[in-house]
Design an enzyme around this catalytic site. Structure first.
Site, short mmCIF file in Angstrom:
data_model
loop_
_atom_site.label_atom_id
_atom_site.label_comp_id
_atom_site.label_asym_id
_atom_site.label_seq_id
_atom_site.Cartn_x
_atom_site.Cartn_y
_atom_site.Cartn_z
N HIS A 1 -7.44 -4.44 9.92
CA HIS A 1 -7.16 -4.28 8.57
C HIS A 1 -5.93 -4.89 8.16
O HIS A 1 -4.87 -5.17 8.77
CB HIS A 1 -7.10 -2.64 8.32
CG HIS A 1 -6.15 -1.71 8.71
ND1 HIS A 1 -6.16 -0.64 9.32
CD2 HIS A 1 -4.49 -2.17 8.69
CE1 HIS A 1 -5.13 -0.05 9.50
NE2 HIS A 1 -4.10 -0.87 9.02
N GLU B 1 -9.90 -1.79 5.20
CA GLU B 1 -10.51 -1.52 6.26
C GLU B 1 -11.92 -2.40 6.70
O GLU B 1 -12.28 -3.11 5.68
CB GLU B 1 -10.96 0.09 6.20
CG GLU B 1 -9.80 1.03 6.40
CD GLU B 1 -8.99 1.31 7.76
OE1 GLU B 1 -9.07 0.22 8.37
OE2 GLU B 1 -8.71 2.35 7.80
N ASP C 1 0.90 -1.27 0.07
CA ASP C 1 -0.02 -0.14 -0.13
C ASP C 1 0.97 1.14 -0.12
O ASP C 1 2.00 1.17 0.21
CB ASP C 1 -0.99 -0.06 1.12
CG ASP C 1 -0.38 -0.23 2.51
OD1 ASP C 1 0.85 -0.31 2.72
OD2 ASP C 1 -1.00 -0.72 3.35
N ASN D 1 -7.90 -2.75 14.25
CA ASN D 1 -9.01 -3.05 13.58
C ASN D 1 -9.28 -4.16 12.79
O ASN D 1 -10.18 -4.41 12.18
CB ASN D 1 -9.95 -1.67 13.11
CG ASN D 1 -9.17 -1.27 11.88
OD1 ASN D 1 -8.14 -1.72 11.25
ND2 ASN D 1 -9.63 -0.09 11.13
C1 GLP Z 1 -0.64 0.35 8.62
C2 GLP Z 1 -0.15 -0.38 7.28
C3 GLP Z 1 -0.70 -1.67 7.58
C4 GLP Z 1 0.12 -2.41 8.93
C5 GLP Z 1 -0.58 -1.60 10.07
C6 GLP Z 1 -0.13 -1.95 11.36
O1 GLP Z 1 -1.72 0.88 8.69
N1 GLP Z 1 -0.97 0.08 6.18
O2 GLP Z 1 -0.05 -2.63 6.45
O3 GLP Z 1 -0.20 -3.81 9.19
O4 GLP Z 1 0.08 -0.31 9.85
O5 GLP Z 1 0.91 -1.26 11.81
P1 GLP Z 1 1.81 -1.70 13.12
O6 GLP Z 1 2.67 -2.82 12.67
O7 GLP Z 1 2.59 -0.60 13.39
O8 GLP Z 1 1.06 -1.99 14.18
#
Ligand code: GLP
Length: 237
Positions: free
Chosen positions: A138, A143, A67, A136
């Site tokens: 995702h 989402e 992404d 959440n």
């Molecule tokens: C972002 C990314 C996700 C990732 C998420 C969780 O939103 N788009 O791909 O999994 O963060 O991040 P973290 O690993 O910092 O909890």
């Protein structure tokens, strides 16, 4: 589903790096799907260390990222392209022309989504997709209540995601409101999936993801249906 219970965040990072290393050893021209967020940082550090010790050769691989924020240029410090360059690509012998991240500044975002999906298909699909998970549920930026059949598309980020990701920006107002993300279908088409999660604050969503009903309100729950899913978790299952 295979679950590896890591003893620490460092152990999680080693276990995840082991799986990525094994994939490169088995197939030197593998296509990887890489992820951002804080969880994979240790994994990328491990990969860099192993490369520096001469244990890994990235010259044949291709990498596509999950992404990118809409509106952030490649040199913006919070863009996911910048993250991948500074955390991994600048430190290993990957061919940069074989690394791909959706272009968040594309003039025509819908067209960029189509181009990105076609690009993944033209590479023959993803051999190993690395995933983190949002609070959440995702995956990528899919989402809650995203249709399971989506391919790469543009999403409006939920307020909870903007709030969660604001820790990386000077203020919440600076977090982009939209992102381009591989869809759930794109992710599920990967041959292997490696989900990493760390910390007690992910325990609730990991329980729902791995053992709850498969439903769009918990996007990551679809991973239960994947034929080759490995989960490496520390302190959350
Ligand atoms: C972002 C990314 C996700 C990732 C998420 C969780 O939103 N788009 O791909 O999994 O963060 O991040 P973290 O690993 O910092 O909890």
């Amino acid at each position: 589903m295979k679950i590896i219970h890591a003893k620490s965040y460092e152990d999680l990072s080693c276990e995840a790096a082991n799986i990525i290393s094994a994939q490169i050893t088995q197939k030197s021209n593998s296509v990887f799907g890489f992820a951002t967020g804080s969880t994979p940082i240790g994994t990328y550090e491990q990969l860099v260390q192993r490369y520096k010790k001469g244990e890994l050769d990235f010259s044949g691989i291709t990498a596509v990222n999950l992404d990118e924020y809409v509106g952030l240029s490649e040199d913006h410090e919070q863009s996911y392209r910048y993250f991948m360059n500074t955390r991994l690509y600048d430190h290993i012998n990957i061919d940069k022309s074989h690394t791909f991240v959706p272009i968040g500044t594309a003039q025509d975002i819908d067209n960029e989504c189509l181009r990105y999906e076609e690009l993944i298909n033209s590479l023959g699909g993803i051999d190993l997709q690395l995933l983190g998970i949002g609070h959440n549920g995702h995956i990528g930026f899919n989402e809650p209540n995203t249709c399971f059949s989506t391919t790469t598309h543009c999403v409006k980020l939920k307020d909870t995601t903007i709030k969660a990701n604001s820790r990386f920006f000077a203020s919440e107002a600076q977090v982009p409101t939209h992102a381009i993300t591989m869809g759930i279908k794109t992710i599920m088409q990967a041959k292997k999936i490696l989900l990493i999660a760390s910390g007690a604050e992910k325990a609730d969503i990991m329980q729902k993801t791995l053992y709850g009903p498969v439903m769009p309100s918990v996007p990551a729950s679809i991973l239960q249906m994947h034929p080759d899913l490995t989960v490496v978790a520390f302190d959350c299952i």
